[in-house]
Design an enzyme around this catalytic site. Structure first.
Site, mmCIF file in Angstrom:
data_model
loop_
_atom_site.group_PDB
_atom_site.id
_atom_site.type_symbol
_atom_site.label_atom_id
_atom_site.label_comp_id
_atom_site.label_asym_id
_atom_site.label_seq_id
_atom_site.Cartn_x
_atom_site.Cartn_y
_atom_site.Cartn_z
ATOM 1 C CG LEU A 280 -1.968 -1.099 1.323
ATOM 2 C CD1 LEU A 280 -2.644 -1.071 2.688
ATOM 3 C CD2 LEU A 280 -3.005 -0.950 0.209
ATOM 4 C CB SER B 116 2.742 -3.345 -8.532
ATOM 5 O OG SER B 116 3.524 -3.599 -7.395
#
Length: 610
Positions: free
Chosen positions: A45, A118
């Site tokens: 995160l 990602s």
């Protein structure tokens, strides 16, 4: 195929095979040799710590001579991917481009670190497959920091904006993050320090052959583990025994506590030759080891113990350690001394001890039953490298600068230490901590004994000449050899094991006069110069000792300015000791009064004992 400006695909593109192999490229890239190309893909995160860990890992690996480059998500969007937004399609293209770039870095022999959210598993799988198809290692690193911790950090204020609806599609708020199913490593950065996370990744790279063992920043203690202690105590009773000296026992302490990592015991001949001829240990990567750590043996003991698979080492009748798989070899004393000290004159006190020691050396793996203590009232200061690391973590130190000393501290020394801290703060460090680290092993007879030095150093702290809140005072257990630039490398290397990343070096470190000519054995400037060039010490930044003298105008120690030469008075160590012996008072501001009083008391006591 490739895209043309009009959106068509180019079909006349052929992949070209390069002439330079990865193995050949690896020979010339970095300081350690060998191909190490791979990608470590940090995912997690926003605010998880990906970039922080990646940059810290990059700094660490580069300091170890391993070529590394960190690709950061924000940085890449300023250049290569500045034409991409945050739609799902753009995010996929962002990761695809990064995957290709990372593969090129890895193929070039560089450890490539990527730090991108990602969030989608298929994108990360694409990155992995690109590397696997090219035969390149790929390590997915899940920085698993809880959402609430990331929101608390929120350095950029993005979570606050996402919660307010000002940012749409923000990962973790209104867009799902797909956690990795089986990452190569999972870092719990919410409850671990940056250094701990870095070392976990380094250990992963070491296990996979990317990083040599010598680059893993782990202290190798040689104590028998608790689970095997009873067995070792029972075994040692029946082993043949060799009595060792106090000097040898001090080296047992140095080895057992991990100051000489990666040594597993007293040097075998291969390690001894590497130390003598190259100043390094070369197996598993380059590690600075400028001085040999060896165990001399007399012929009678060699004849008695040769052929044993193990024997006990005893000090003052107490069996303290087991030496396993011993290897005996010739102790070429004159050659050893000439290489290490630049002289074999027995008037040099450590040379004299070598010349009087055994004609053989024995190396082997050392297993020490318990911690070496001296019961002299100072054991509380004898902190191991691991204990010092823990202390620095508890202080939240983001930089540690070490000062090695074997003499009393005057205000000129203190000026250098406080000035170093000021400069580190100006460079952006929040809490630099001083390791005041007096040498505690054998010293020559005319040096001030350790107990008196420790009292004097404590007085300096009590008077706050050095800030006690930012100072850790501990004893370095090594004997002193007076081997000049050769020895100062050992002093610096050993402090690296504590986590120190800055080392203050003075004028003529570890030096002494020639026993006959009374001229300096070593050039006074060479120690500092050698440290800036020594192999295996790149992790340590060397802070050269600026010349300090007594400023008569300021009535204080000050950095010497040759243009104001007449304002300064130089008080040498010899002059200082002479004043203390005579009970004289130095100029105000030269040394803390209570510290000077201890000096006078020592020389008075010494005179009475004589």
């Amino acid at each position: 195929m490739a895209f043309l400006p009009n959106g068509q695909l180019a079909t006349n593109v052929t992949f070209q095979t390069q002439h330079v192999s990865r193995a050949k490229r690896g020979q010339v890239l970095g300081q350690r040799g060998g191909f190490r190309g791979c990608t470590v893909w940090f995912t997690g995160l926003s605010g998880a710590g990906k970039t922080t860990i990646s940059f810290a890992l990059e700094e660490y690996l580069v300091s170890q001579g391993i070529p590394t480059y960190s690709l950061d998500g924000d940085n890449v969007r300023h250049g290569l991917n500045k034409n991409l937004g945050f739609t799902q399609e753009d995010r996929e293209e962002n990761i695809r481009r990064i995957s290709e770039v990372a593969k090129l870095f890895a193929d070039g022999g560089i450890v490539c670190l990527t730090s991108f959210i990602s969030p989608f598993k298929r994108d990360r799988d694409l990155a992995r497959s690109l590397h696997e198809q090219a035969g390149l290692p790929f390590f997915e690193c899940f920085v698993d920091t809880p959402l609430d911790v990331c929101e608390q950090r929120d350095v950029k204020g993005l979570y606050k904006k996402a919660r307010a609806g000002q940012i749409k599609g923000f990962t973790g708020i209104d867009q799902q993050y797909e956690s990795p199913d089986a990452p190569e490593i999972q870092l719990y950065a919410g409850n671990k320090s940056i250094d701990e996370c870095v070392q976990e990744v380094v250990s992963l790279l070491q296990k996979n052959g990317v990083v040599p063992e010598s680059a893993v920043n782990i202290v190798k203690e040689l104590f028998v583990p608790e689970s095997g202690l009873e067995h070792a105590k029972a075994e040692i009773v029946d082993l043949p025994t060799m009595e060792i000296t106090k000097l040898d026992t001090q080296w047992v302490q140095v080895l057992s506590e991990g100051w000489a990592t990666p040594l597993t015991g007293f040097m075998r001949e291969r390690e001894y030759l590497q130390s003598q001829h190259f100043g390094c240990l070369l197996d598993g990567g380059v590690t600075n080891q400028s001085i040999p750590i060896v165990l001399p043996v007399h012929t009678a003991d060699k004849d008695r113990l040769e052929g044993s698979s193990a024997f006990a080492l005893s000090y003052e009748g107490k069996r303290i350690a087991i030496l396993r798989t011993p290897e005996f070899y010739e102790h070429r004393k004159e050659e050893r001394c000439s290489r290490q000290f630049g002289t074999s004159n027995a008037g040099q006190p450590y040379v004299k001890m070598i010349m009087e020691s055994g004609d053989w050396l024995v190396g082997g793996d050392l297993e020490v039953l318990e911690r070496i203590t001296w019961n002299d009232g100072l054991d509380e200061y004898r902190l191991t490298p691991n204990e010092l690391r823990a202390k620095f973590r508890a202080l939240n130190a983001d930089a540690v600068f070490a000062f090695q000393l074997r003499n009393p501290v005057h205000n000129g020394h203190a000026l250098l230490m406080t000035d170093t801290r000021r400069r580190l703060t100006e460079r952006g460090y929040k809490k630099p901590v001083l390791l005041l680290h007096p040498l505690g092993g054998w010293t020559k007879d005319d040096d001030v004994p350790l107990a008196w030095r420790m009292k004097q150093h404590q007085a300096i702290l009590d008077e706050k000449v050095l800030d006690p809140d930012y100072t850790v005072m501990a004893i370095f257990p090594s004997p002193m050899m007076y081997a000049g630039p050769t020895e100062v490398q050992w002093h610096a290397k050993a402090r690296m094991s504590t986590g120190a990343n800055f080392y203050i070096v003075g004028r003529d470190p570890a030096g002494m006069p020639h026993p006959e000519t009374k001229q300096d054995l070593y050039n006074a400037t060479h120690g500092a110069k050698v440290l800036t060039m020594a192999p295996g010490l790149t992790q340590l930044e060397i802070v050269p000792f600026r010349v300090a003298a007594y400023n008569k105008t300021k009535s204080a120690m000050d950095f010497y300015d040759p243009e104001r030469h007449d304002e300064f008075m130089f008080i040498s160590g010899t002059k200082m000791r002479g004043m203390a012996r005579a009970g004289e008072t130095p100029p105000n501001g030269f040394m803390a009064p209570s510290a000077w009083k201890i000096m006078v008391e020592y020389y008075k006591t010494k005179a009475q004992q004589s």
